[in-house]
Enzyme design. Sequence first.
Site, PDB file in Angstrom:
ATOM      1  N   LEU A 114       0.817  -1.221   0.000  1.00 21.36           N
ATOM      2  CA  LEU A 114       0.000   0.000   0.000  1.00 21.36           C
ATOM      3  C   LEU A 114       0.855   1.278   0.000  1.00 21.36           C
ATOM      4  O   LEU A 114       0.390   2.327   0.407  1.00 21.36           O
ATOM      5  CB  LEU A 114      -0.988   0.009   1.193  1.00 21.36           C
ATOM      6  CG  LEU A 114      -1.921  -1.206   1.288  1.00 21.36           C
ATOM      7  CD1 LEU A 114      -2.840  -1.075   2.507  1.00 21.36           C
ATOM      8  CD2 LEU A 114      -2.780  -1.361   0.014  1.00 21.36           C
TER       9      LEU A 114
ATOM     10  N   ASN B   1       1.719   2.981  -2.463  1.00 23.04           N
ATOM     11  CA  ASN B   1       1.196   3.946  -3.441  1.00 23.04           C
ATOM     12  C   ASN B   1      -0.225   3.556  -3.848  1.00 23.04           C
ATOM     13  O   ASN B   1      -0.627   3.729  -4.991  1.00 23.04           O
ATOM     14  CB  ASN B   1       2.139   3.977  -4.659  1.00 23.04           C
ATOM     15  CG  ASN B   1       1.873   5.154  -5.566  1.00 23.04           C
ATOM     16  OD1 ASN B   1       1.309   6.168  -5.145  1.00 23.04           O
ATOM     17  ND2 ASN B   1       2.238   5.021  -6.833  1.00 23.04           N
TER      18      ASN B   1
ATOM     19  N   SER C  36       8.159  -1.852 -19.513  1.00 20.66           N
ATOM     20  CA  SER C  36       7.714  -0.575 -20.059  1.00 20.66           C
ATOM     21  C   SER C  36       8.373  -0.315 -21.404  1.00 20.66           C
ATOM     22  O   SER C  36       9.526  -0.707 -21.627  1.00 20.66           O
ATOM     23  CB  SER C  36       8.107   0.528 -19.076  1.00 20.66           C
ATOM     24  OG  SER C  36       8.007   1.782 -19.698  1.00 20.66           O
ATOM     25  N   ALA C  37       7.668   0.413 -22.238  1.00 29.17           N
ATOM     26  CA  ALA C  37       8.224   0.827 -23.530  1.00 29.17           C
ATOM     27  C   ALA C  37       9.454   1.708 -23.336  1.00 29.17           C
ATOM     28  O   ALA C  37      10.212   1.923 -24.276  1.00 29.17           O
ATOM     29  CB  ALA C  37       7.164   1.591 -24.315  1.00 29.17           C
ATOM     30  N   THR C  38       9.654   2.177 -22.125  1.00 28.55           N
ATOM     31  CA  THR C  38      10.814   3.013 -21.842  1.00 28.55           C
ATOM     32  C   THR C  38      12.126   2.265 -22.117  1.00 28.55           C
ATOM     33  O   THR C  38      13.151   2.887 -22.376  1.00 28.55           O
ATOM     34  CB  THR C  38      10.725   3.552 -20.390  1.00 28.55           C
ATOM     35  OG1 THR C  38      11.591   4.636 -20.251  1.00 28.55           O
ATOM     36  CG2 THR C  38      11.053   2.513 -19.362  1.00 28.55           C
TER      37      THR C  38
ATOM     38  N   TYR D   6      14.393   4.756 -13.233  1.00 32.76           N
ATOM     39  CA  TYR D   6      13.182   3.919 -13.309  1.00 32.76           C
ATOM     40  C   TYR D   6      13.258   3.012 -14.533  1.00 32.76           C
ATOM     41  O   TYR D   6      13.041   1.802 -14.463  1.00 32.76           O
ATOM     42  CB  TYR D   6      11.932   4.815 -13.373  1.00 32.76           C
ATOM     43  CG  TYR D   6      10.746   4.147 -14.008  1.00 32.76           C
ATOM     44  CD1 TYR D   6      10.000   3.214 -13.297  1.00 32.76           C
ATOM     45  CD2 TYR D   6      10.392   4.423 -15.336  1.00 32.76           C
ATOM     46  CE1 TYR D   6       8.925   2.570 -13.914  1.00 32.76           C
ATOM     47  CE2 TYR D   6       9.336   3.781 -15.938  1.00 32.76           C
ATOM     48  CZ  TYR D   6       8.607   2.859 -15.229  1.00 32.76           C
ATOM     49  OH  TYR D   6       7.560   2.218 -15.836  1.00 32.76           O
TER      50      TYR D   6
ATOM     51  N   LYS E  99      13.594  -1.362 -15.130  1.00 37.05           N
ATOM     52  CA  LYS E  99      12.803  -2.236 -16.009  1.00 37.05           C
ATOM     53  C   LYS E  99      13.743  -3.014 -16.924  1.00 37.05           C
ATOM     54  O   LYS E  99      13.577  -4.220 -17.134  1.00 37.05           O
ATOM     55  CB  LYS E  99      11.811  -1.409 -16.845  1.00 37.05           C
ATOM     56  CG  LYS E  99      10.750  -0.689 -16.023  1.00 37.05           C
ATOM     57  CD  LYS E  99       9.827  -1.683 -15.327  1.00 37.05           C
ATOM     58  CE  LYS E  99       8.733  -1.019 -14.520  1.00 37.05           C
ATOM     59  NZ  LYS E  99       8.008  -1.960 -13.665  1.00 37.05           N
TER      60      LYS E  99
ATOM     61  N   TYR F 299       4.577  -2.073 -21.559  1.00 33.89           N
ATOM     62  CA  TYR F 299       3.394  -1.209 -21.647  1.00 33.89           C
ATOM     63  C   TYR F 299       3.746   0.082 -22.356  1.00 33.89           C
ATOM     64  O   TYR F 299       4.799   0.663 -22.111  1.00 33.89           O
ATOM     65  CB  TYR F 299       2.894  -0.789 -20.260  1.00 33.89           C
ATOM     66  CG  TYR F 299       2.627  -1.861 -19.258  1.00 33.89           C
ATOM     67  CD1 TYR F 299       2.308  -3.164 -19.624  1.00 33.89           C
ATOM     68  CD2 TYR F 299       2.657  -1.545 -17.900  1.00 33.89           C
ATOM     69  CE1 TYR F 299       2.036  -4.117 -18.663  1.00 33.89           C
ATOM     70  CE2 TYR F 299       2.382  -2.490 -16.932  1.00 33.89           C
ATOM     71  CZ  TYR F 299       2.084  -3.776 -17.312  1.00 33.89           C
ATOM     72  OH  TYR F 299       1.830  -4.714 -16.354  1.00 33.89           O
TER      73      TYR F 299
ATOM     74  N   ASN G  14       2.137  13.284 -12.463  1.00 33.44           N
ATOM     75  CA  ASN G  14       3.242  13.398 -13.427  1.00 33.44           C
ATOM     76  C   ASN G  14       2.739  13.144 -14.831  1.00 33.44           C
ATOM     77  O   ASN G  14       3.293  13.646 -15.793  1.00 33.44           O
ATOM     78  CB  ASN G  14       4.310  12.323 -13.146  1.00 33.44           C
ATOM     79  CG  ASN G  14       4.893  12.463 -11.769  1.00 33.44           C
ATOM     80  OD1 ASN G  14       5.336  13.544 -11.399  1.00 33.44           O
ATOM     81  ND2 ASN G  14       4.887  11.371 -11.003  1.00 33.44           N
TER      82      ASN G  14
END
Length: 333
Positions: free
Chosen positions: A34, A36, A125-127, A149, A153, A177, A198
């Site tokens: 919990l 976030n 992530s697509a990052t 971040y 990933k 994602y 953000n």
Amino acid sequence: MGKILLTGGCGFIGSHTAVELLQEGYEVVIADNLSNSSADVIDKIEKITGIRPLFYEIDVADAAALTALFAEQPVEAVIHFAGFKAVAESVERPLAYYRNNLDSTLTLLETMARYGTSCIVFSSSATVYGDGVPPFSEDLKTGGCTNPYGWTKYMIEQILKDAAHAAPSLSAILLRYFNPVGAHASGLIGEKPNGIPNNLMPFISQVAAGIRDHLNVFGSDYPTPDGTCIRDYIHVVDLAKGHVAALRYGLNHSGAEVFNLGTGKGSSVLEIVRAFEKANDLKIPYEIAPRRAGDLPFSFAKTEKAEKLLGWKAEKTLEDMCRDAWRFEQNSR
Ligand code: UFG
């Protein structure tokens, strides 16, 4: 058939995936500290599906607590959502990001190995495509991330590929994602950022609600048709259904496999503003502001692999995304 453990299952994507899994007849266990999110999401999931998922308020990096969960529940597969995800915060607190995101994954994999759980679906992530040229296809070289971040990933993807290589029975499905937005059509679950959002869609929703007086559009001089950045926005319910398809695939295959979850279509920031105004019949005041550090002009997915191997495709429209995001925003006050 054992249970499906969702780490971070009270979060935005985890909670929507819990709903889709329960509606497909899977038994769901949620582990979330919990940090976030909020426990009332469990009530909302029950309200939508009529089934209350089991809930453990634990930190996945806490090996003793996670072991106790695995000792009590027959976990057939894990969908690993838990992790810190704020790009700018990761630049300020890199060690917290590496510690939290990597530790939780390692503890999870070690515990799965001890209990013979051999399927994991991971929220990537697509990052990880860095500043490559879209459409991003799964076989492109990854790396060149612009923040810690993103590197977590990237590193976790490598850890999972190595783990699957070393343990041939392990199935590791890496889901990249694109930009998940929207909310469940019930208006009961959605994205609830702490403090100033953000991300674009929650910010627009708060402008619509009068919580913020205008949207800052970060940069209008990108080499795109209207000068604002292009992203591949995907409805969170489509994304959640993609997890169910990925889980099915993972339970029937071994080895590591990567899938993009996106729509394959790009929309600019100004197109999103207009779509939100049209879908909800209201005005979103905005101002052009300087570029945000680390933003790429374009990002959108190549979607054929998921379509072919998972039999999954995003179906919802931008209008659905904007309408559902606004419904949730209004309901959550
Ligand atoms: N934007 C604004 N104003 C805002 C917020 C965002 O103009 O107040 C713009 C951004 O500059 C960007 C676009 O809206 O051009 C989308 O920004 P988001 O922050 O919503 O999403 P990002 O594409 O930057 O990041 C998202 C996820 C990351 C993930 C990345 C992968 O938030 O976790 O996609 O591509 F790493």
